[in-house]
Write a protein that holds these residues in place. Structure first.
Motif, short mmCIF file in Angstrom:
data_model
loop_
_atom_site.label_atom_id
_atom_site.label_comp_id
_atom_site.label_asym_id
_atom_site.label_seq_id
_atom_site.Cartn_x
_atom_site.Cartn_y
_atom_site.Cartn_z
N GLN D 93 0.83 -1.19 0.00
CA GLN D 93 0.00 0.00 0.00
C GLN D 93 0.87 1.24 0.00
O GLN D 93 0.63 2.20 -0.70
N GLU D 173 -4.66 -3.13 -0.82
CA GLU D 173 -5.41 -1.89 -1.02
C GLU D 173 -4.89 -1.06 -2.18
O GLU D 173 -4.53 0.11 -2.02
N GLY D 436 -9.01 3.72 2.47
CA GLY D 436 -8.35 2.71 3.29
C GLY D 436 -9.09 2.38 4.58
O GLY D 436 -8.53 1.87 5.53
MG LIG Z 1 -5.02 -0.16 5.56
#
Ligand SMILES: [Mg+2]
Ligand SMILES: Nc1ncnc2c1ncn2[C@@H]1O[C@H](COP(=O)(O)OP(=O)(O)OP(=O)(O)O)[C@@H](O)[C@H]1O
Ligand SMILES: Nc1ncnc2c1ncn2[C@@H]1O[C@H](COP(=O)(O)OP(=O)(O)OP(=O)(O)O)[C@@H](O)[C@H]1O
Ligand SMILES: [Mg+2]
Lengths: 296, 323, 340, 507
Positions: D93, D173, D436
């Motif tokens: 991420q 993500e 997120g």
């Molecule tokens: Mg996260």
């Protein structure tokens, strides 16, 4: 006129070669993300061991090799404590710089029987290129280490930019975790650069004690390691810029010497290289700023 | 393993002892080295123990003097101008303790403080005479460690001496300076090269550990150098003309012996007349000194004549410290 | 974790002791003589006064480094700032006749201002031109030392002496002494007070909070309305002012003059840098690390005097101890890492 | 060991993976098999253990129990290097790129083509171009990565994994930082990748993506698997039920009273023109206003001027010589510098919204430190305030004195919101509030924003989640190339209409 210019260039090169070599070591550490301010002590240790090995062997090149090895070894505690144990490299360096002062002065008395300065007609110094049959202007009166240092700058620059290991080292310096995650031996790199910096300082010290002069005296590194640190700060991770910073500093210093002869106070001559370096930085900064302003 | 503190390791309770305090670490400082040599010789001669306290700044000088006073040695020796302040006060507070200051004297001198100082300028003048006689280019120089007032006792008289025999001689002083002025032979060499580049063929080296760098520089170009304090001709055979000698050790030894024998206090000035300073050319063994001046008998003759003139008062050497 | 953290200093001391004893035995110094000499040299026989006299400037220089560091700026130019402060104090005290009391305060203020000014120059260089303070402070330092040296050598010089120094300052400008020897001066309570004020400000004031936030994440602080550029300038200047004040305190203390080189020779600046870094971002630890290093240095001289330990050996021992303490100070982190 | 029942051996399989951090059981006996050629989604609340599980698979964490099988063979993963060697690749991420290296260097590093002792830069460039061609991942191999926009950086990460021969690609993500356009392009790429027989593990909070792009989905809750579904056979509601143990109350976030707010603007922007350092116009003639009790949305593809607009409104932009226009707050010209009357939830939580090493309490204080007008800052008061916020905004944190970096991403986001919303400023600027963040927290955040509006605060909401804009905004301003090109009614605008406007086409 001509001769004066050659001698000026020659003087700058001689004066700055130990600084350039030490700065190259500092640069390697910088590339790998280690802030190395141990150069001053290592330079002194290099000078000392060069004289010891030359004295023992009667051969200046053995002195050089001995200094390179011994100073790489001297850098080992810094590499172990700052890389393996993650101690603050600045604090450790303050310690090893102090240690070098004490250790060289102490061992000097043990080995040569007295403190202060050691020299002897029998102490083998490095030959000049002229003595080796290469009598060219500027480089003629220099030891072979001087052109070697210049070649080394080019080599390091090329190595960092173009080789596999150079690329990996740059990566490790920019994002340690990412480099580690890619399977690069980042710890080995960090140990490697600290030891390499030690070796380079050894060479720098050898040039200082067997090339620039042929003797050892207590504390003879005389701040050159700190100048190297400044050069690394100025030049960042670019070898040619570090070289340029060193040469600028050296030229300012040499001009200062000459102006002293014309009545410039010693204190002004001392300050000149710092002031000129700072001015150069400020002018470069102002120019960069103006460029972005004009663009808008 | 060494000193276990046995009965004879240091001074016995009523034994004699000498403590020498230096203003800076002795290290490469040839003048301080001489001071240590003199005190050691004195200790040996009078059968005293010897200790060296090295300072680094005025505070540590004071602390070392305090500690020395507590140790109650026979004599406490302080070397240089840096002791002017402490030796103004401390000896008065400890009238039973004997003090000796070498190379300077505290402004208000207590009766238990003896001083020895030197007329370095007289010797430097003589060296200048030699330089004036020997220079071909008419350009001479000095490489000194640092531009302190004291160092001018060598510089101006050296140039004056040269001018006295060669009126158009040009003298250039350069100072090593930088981060470690007293131990930067590479920088001193660079300075000396600057001088030789400008045509100077004689350079006085007054840069402590830097002197060897100066000798190397002149050796490379066929120029010549002068040493200071001790005979440095052997350090660079064939390149050193002579030395500006200052017999600190001899004077110190004599002063300590006088104090021990009960003649305390007072000021003793060592000049040419007293044999406390000089040049190698004046000594009888100049031939074996390794100094190149030995090969120029006419120069030696002239120097001796100038020395006699100074002694006779026909020539006075100006002291740069006396403004 | 608490136990490990508490054990770290003990471990450091034990490790350092073992290693230095080894060194002593190897080079032929009797540790049984040397260690008591070290302790006595620092705290007994009237030496405590000199230890305090070294502690004060070192602590001051530690603040000079630590204060900007909290805002993320490295001030390595302590020497130049200190010299500027010292020469300013001497200049003012010698040229302006002042009544008692004021005669001490005014030179000290001048010293602080001079040091602050020298360090403050680095702030616009940083914010306007992007030159990092760590570079500019270092580069400005050397010329400042030279400038002070020049002033003391020529315009402010005492005539008819061999060394470059100013004349004795007028009596009124002498810092009031707290001990007989005169080496413990009002500087001690002053620096202690300033340290306490800094510790308080750091944790309990808005400005302290904003400084720390700036040091941790400049953009975050800017986002929160903190004038980050101004804070950087202020902390740099304040750090420089501390260094300048130290210079002033030294000059107004015995021997009551600016002696060329005397301010920088003991190496307060880098001892202080080492002490602050050893304290690893815990300001409260700074006075203790400063005390440790000062005792080592002053005590080391006692060792030289009493046990006949050569000064080179003292340097060796001090160097080793700094390295060991640096390593042990991080053992804690290492254990945490292993546990993770 | 049991022979797999499926005829096709899974590309990778996690068996009974357990991972504990101190007292936190992050993974608790998790089994998960990823078939060849599938996109396998992993969903769960913040702190459910998704990233931990992926880290175990990638060799970053060693599991306390359990193991990993790759095509049926048990792996010994001591480091990511082992994982890479086994054909695993991961896109984190937070990118793990080298900012000063070029795209090509970033991709080949660790496995560089070499010719005569030097890195063969031409070959590296060719390799990057070929890969890009094959998977539709274009990136200039000579560009310096630090100069690239986020979307391209992510491509570089994926290219690196592919270059290293990844047959199982882990994405944690990935769309949190992408615009909708970039996201849909990413899913096309993933399809191309799986078409070659490679597999993708996709961690995400966006259930829409799961259903659209995933083949199968595994749900984690408190470190355990609470559901396995084929996306074809499941619904968002079912996933939510498995994730948080209840359904989302289908809250109506719109104002009860209906109808747009009226009256004077709390925030007004008049004819704003902004140029960047290179003199390029970033905002041109932007004018709009936000009334108390109103949420105005900002939509637009990345780089349309949202950044400059919000930095100007919040006072964080240092005005350049080419700037003009006015920002009015409550009718008065805004002062220079950060405006205390404007609360601001930034998109960049790590770089701007928090200081990782400072405590939660200190992070919660920022912006309010001068509120009392006193110069002192009693620690007890700071803590008490923090505890109050932690309680009111149900932030789950072990202690307010621990560094905020110890919080999960969702909780850190809640902390930022708590700080900004609790200040009760007349104006709130919010960027990407649910990036997120898990669905439960998303719901809570939406409620908080609606409450702020109902209290009479003026909210400027920038989001790349069009559904979020439609759910909350009264009006949506669509930006394109530094201009406001459309103003749509949030309640009635379709995503298609918004998307159309974002391309710059006039409605
Ligand atoms: Mg996260
Ligand atoms: N290195 C670590 N040290 C201590 N605790 C950790 C560590 N990594 C994760 N945790 C804890 O383990 C739990 C699972 O964290 P993880 O990062 O796997 O959650 P996640 O499902 O990825 O959450 P998010 O949706 O916020 O990304 C959390 O409680 C987290 O705080
Ligand atoms: N409590 C914790 N303590 C230490 N490290 C943690 C903790 N929680 C998570 N981490 C680590 O932080 C890293 C980032 O985790 P992750 O990818 O889940 O981001 P995140 O928590 O969702 O944050 P964000 O969404 O804000 O970027 C992971 O490697 C994880 O191990
Ligand atoms: Mg996660």
């Amino acid at each position: 006129m001509n001769i004066l210019e050659f001698s000026f260039l020659s003087a700058v090169l001689t004066a700055m070669t130990p600084v350039v070599l030490a700065a190259l070591g500092g640069l390697l550490c910088q590339v790998a993300g280690v802030f190395n301010i141990a150069l001053e002590g290592q330079l002194l240790w290099g000078a000392f061991t060069a004289v010891v090995f030359s004295h023992l062997s009667g051969n200046a090149w053995i002195g050089v090799a001995g200094a390179v090895l011994a100073t790489a070894l001297y850098a080992a505690p810094l590499s172990v404590s700052s890389v393996t144990f993650r101690a603050d490299p600045i604090v450790v360096a303050v310690g090893t710089n102090l240690l070098a002062l004490g250790l060289t002065a102490f061992l000097m008395r043990q080995i040569f029987g007295s403190g202060g300065t050691y020299t002897s007609p029998g102490l083998a110094g490095l030959p000049t290129l002229a003595e080796l049959g290469l009598d060219v202007p500027v480089l003629g009166p220099q030891s072979p280490v001087v052109p070697f240092a210049l070649v080394l700058v080019a080599a390091v620059s090329w190595w960092l930019a173009r080789t596999r290991s150079g690329l990996r080292l740059r990566g490790a310096g920019q994002h340690l975790d990412a480099a580690a995650a890619l399977g690069l031996p980042v710890t080995a790199y960090r140990h490697g650069v600290v030891l390499a910096a030690g070796a380079l300082c050894g060479l720098a010290g050898a040039q200082l004690a067997l090339g620039n002069v042929t003797l050892f005296s207590e504390g003879m590194s005389a701040g050159r390691g700190w100048v190297a640190v400044v050069a690394v700060m100025l030049g960042g991770v670019r070898p040619y810029r570090v070289l340029l910073a060193c040469l600028l500093f050296g030229a300012a210093e040499a001009v200062g010497f000459r102006l002293q002869g014309a009545g410039l106070p010693q204190q002004a001559a001392d300050a000149a290289p710092y002031v000129i370096t700072l001015l150069a930085l400020v002018l470069a900064g102002v120019a960069a700023r103006r460029r972005t302003k004009e663009a808008s | 393993g060494g000193g276990t503190g046995g009965p004879n390791a240091s001074a016995a309770p009523d034994g004699k002892s000498i403590i020498l305090i230096t203003p800076n670490p002795v290290g490469t400082n040839s003048f301080l080295q001489l001071g240590v040599k003199g005190a050691e010789a004195a200790a040996k001669e009078i059968g005293a123990s010897f200790k060296l306290y090295e300072s680094k700044d005025p505070t540590s000088i004071a602390q070392n003097v305090d500690a020395a006073v507590r140790a109650k040695p026979t004599v406490i020796v302080g070397i240089s101008f840096s002791f002017d302040d402490v030796f103004t006060t401390v000896p008065k507070q400890h009238p039973q303790q004997q003090f000796l200051q070498v190379d300077s004297c505290a402004k208000e001198q207590a009766p238990n403080l003896a001083c020895v100082s030197f007329k370095e300028h007289e010797a430097a003048y003589l060296a200048g005479v030699e330089a004036g006689l020997l220079t071909k280019s008419g350009k001479i120089g000095v490489v000194a460690a640092l531009d302190t007032p004291f160092i001018h006792r060598w510089i101006e008289p050296f140039f004056a001496g040269a001018a006295s025999v060669k009126p158009d001689v040009a003298g250039t002083p350069l100072y090593v300076g930088g981060n470690n002025p007293f131990s930067d032979p590479a920088r001193a060499k660079s300075q000396a090269q600057t001088l030789t580049d400008r045509g100077a063929d004689i350079t006085l080296a007054a840069a402590s550990a830097g002197n060897q760098g100066v000798f190397e520089a002149v050796a490379a170009t066929g120029a010549k150098a002068f040493g200071v304090d001790v005979n440095q001709c052997g350090q660079s055979a064939g390149n050193v003309v002579d030395n500006v000698l200052k017999h600190v050790d001899v004077a110190e030894l004599a002063a300590i012996k006088e104090i021990v024998s009960g003649k305390t206090g007072g000021v003793k000035v060592y000049g040419l007349a007293e044999g406390g300073v000089g040049v190698g050319a004046l000594s009888a063994d100049v031939a074996s000194s390794g100094c190149t001046v030995a090969a120029s008998p006419d120069v030696i003759t002239k120097v001796k004549q100038v020395r006699d003139d100074i002694l006779a008062g026909k020539v006075t050497v100006a002291d740069p410290l006396q403004s | 974790m608490g136990r490990v953290a508490g054990a770290a200093p003990v471990l450091a001391v034990v490790g350092a002791l073992v290693l230095t004893t080894l060194v002593m035995v190897v080079v032929g110094v009797d540790p049984v003589l040397a260690y008591p000499a070290l302790v006595r040299g620092a705290v007994a026989d009237g030496n405590l006064e000199y230890t305090v006299a070294a502690f004060v400037p070192t602590l001051g220089m530690a603040l000079a480094f630590a204060l900007p560091l909290r805002a993320g700026e490295f001030n390595l130019g302590g020497d130049g700032q200190m010299a500027a402060g010292g020469v300013a104090a001497a200049g003012v005290a010698l040229s302006v006749p002042l009544p008692a009391g004021v005669a001490v305060v005014v030179p000290l203020v001048a010293a602080g201002l001079a040091g602050g000014l020298v360090a403050g120059v680095s702030a616009p260089l940083r914010t306007r031109l992007g030159l990092p303070a760590i570079v500019t402070t270092l580069l400005i330092s050397a010329p400042m030392v030279s400038l002070a040296s020049y002033l003391v050598r020529f315009p402010l010089a005492e005539p008819d002496t061999g060394i470059a120094q100013t004349p004795l300052l007028p009596d009124a400008a002498h810092l009031p002494a707290l001990t007989e020897g005169g080496y413990v001066t009002l500087g001690l309570p002053l620096i202690v007070l300033l340290t306490l004020a800094w510790l308080y400000a750091d944790t309990r004031t808005v400005t302290g909070y904003e400084i720390r936030a700036t040091g941790h994440n400049r953009e975050f602080a800017r986002y929160g309305g903190v004038p980050v550029d101004r804070l950087a300038a202020v902390t740099l200047a304040a750090g420089g002012a501390f260094a300048g004040l130290v210079g002033g305190l030294i000059v107004l203390g015995p021997p009551y003059r600016f002696v060329d080189g005397a301010l920088t020779a003991p190496g307060y600046t880098f001892t202080a840098v080492a002490a602050v870094l050893l304290a690893t971002a815990r300001p409260i630890a700074v006075p203790f690390t400063v005390a440790l290093l000062t005792v080592l240095q002053v005590g080391g001289q006692g060792m030289e005097r009493e046990a006949g330990v050569p000064s080179q050996l003292t340097q060796i021992v001090q160097g080793l101890i700094i390295v060991i303490v640096a390593v042990v100070a991080t053992v804690r982190h290492l254990r945490q890492r292993r546990a993770g | 060991m049991a022979v797999p029942a499926d005829p096709a051996v899974p590309a990778v399989e996690l068996v009974g993976v357990t991972k504990r951090f101190g007292s936190v059981l992050a993974n608790d006996g998790i089994d998960l098999a990823v078939a060849k050629g599938e996109v396998h989604a992993v969903v769960g609340e913040n702190g459910a253990g998704k990233s931990t599980l992926m880290s175990v698979l990638y060799g970053l964490h060693r599991p306390d129990a359990g193991h990993v099988l790759r095509e049926g063979r048990r792996l010994r993963l001591r480091s990511p290097a082992d994982a890479i060697a086994c054909g695993l690749g991961m896109v984190h991420q937070r990118f793990r790129l080298f900012p000063d290296l070029t795209v090509a260097e970033n991709i080949v590093i660790g496995a560089e083509p070499v010719r005569r002792g030097a890195v063969d830069r031409a070959a590296a460039r060719r390799a990057v171009e070929e890969l890009g061609e094959r998977y539709g991942l274009r990136a200039d191999p000579r560009a310096r990565v630090g100069d690239l926009p986020v979307g391209v950086r992510q491509r570089v990460e994926i290219l690196r994994a592919l270059y290293r021969g990844a047959e199982v690609l882990i994405l944690d993500e990935p769309t949190a930082v992408l615009t909708p356009g970039e996201a849909s392009r990413l899913f096309e790429v993933l399809r191309t990748i799986t078409a070659t027989g490679a597999s993708v593990l996709l961690v995400t909070h966006k259930l829409g993506e799961v259903l659209a792009a995933g083949d199968r989905v595994t749900v984690l809750r408190q470190g355990r698997v609470t559901g396995r579904f084929r996306t074809a056979d499941t619904s968002a509601d079912e996933l939510v039920q498995a994730m948080i143990g209840r359904s989302l109350s289908s809250l109506e976030h719109r104002r009860d009273g209906g109808g747009p707010a009226s009256g004077a603007y709390a925030l007004e922007v008049r004819d704003l023109n902004v140029r960047d350092r290179d003199g390029v116009a970033r905002l041109t003639g932007v004018s709009f206003g936000v009334r108390p009790g109103e949420i105005v949305g900002i939509a637009g593809v990345a780089g349309s001027g949202q950044r400059e607009l919000i930095d100007t409104v919040t006072g964080l932009r240092t005005p350049g010589p080419g700037d003009s226009g006015e920002v009015l707050l409550g009718g008065a010209t805004a002062r220079r510098g950060r405006e205390p009357g404007v609360a601001y939830v930034p998109e960049d939580r790590h770089g701007r919204g928090t200081a990782a090493d400072m405590s939660l309490a200190e992070n919660l204080l920022m912006g309010d430190q001068r509120a009392t007008g006193r110069r002192t800052l009693p620690r007890a008061a700071v803590r008490a305030r923090a505890r109050d916020l932690v309680e009111r905004f149900s932030i789950s944190a072990a202690s307010v004195d621990a560094p905020i970096s110890a919080l999960s991403g969702g909780n850190a986001q809640k902390a930022v919101l708590a700080r900004e919303l609790s200040r009760h400023t007349p104006v709130i600027v919010v960027e990407e509030p649910t990036q997120g963040v898990d669905v439960g927290a998303q719901e809570r955040i939406h409620t908080l924003l609606a409450e702020a509006r109902d209290r009479g605060q003026a909210v400027l909401l920038q989001s790349s989640e069009l559904s979020e804009l439609r759910l909350l905004a009264d009006r949506v301003l669509v930006m394109f190339e530094g201009r406001v090109v459309a103003e749509l009614n949030g309640a009635t605008a379709t995503e298609a209409a918004l998307g159309h406007a974002m391309t710059g086409a006039t409605p």
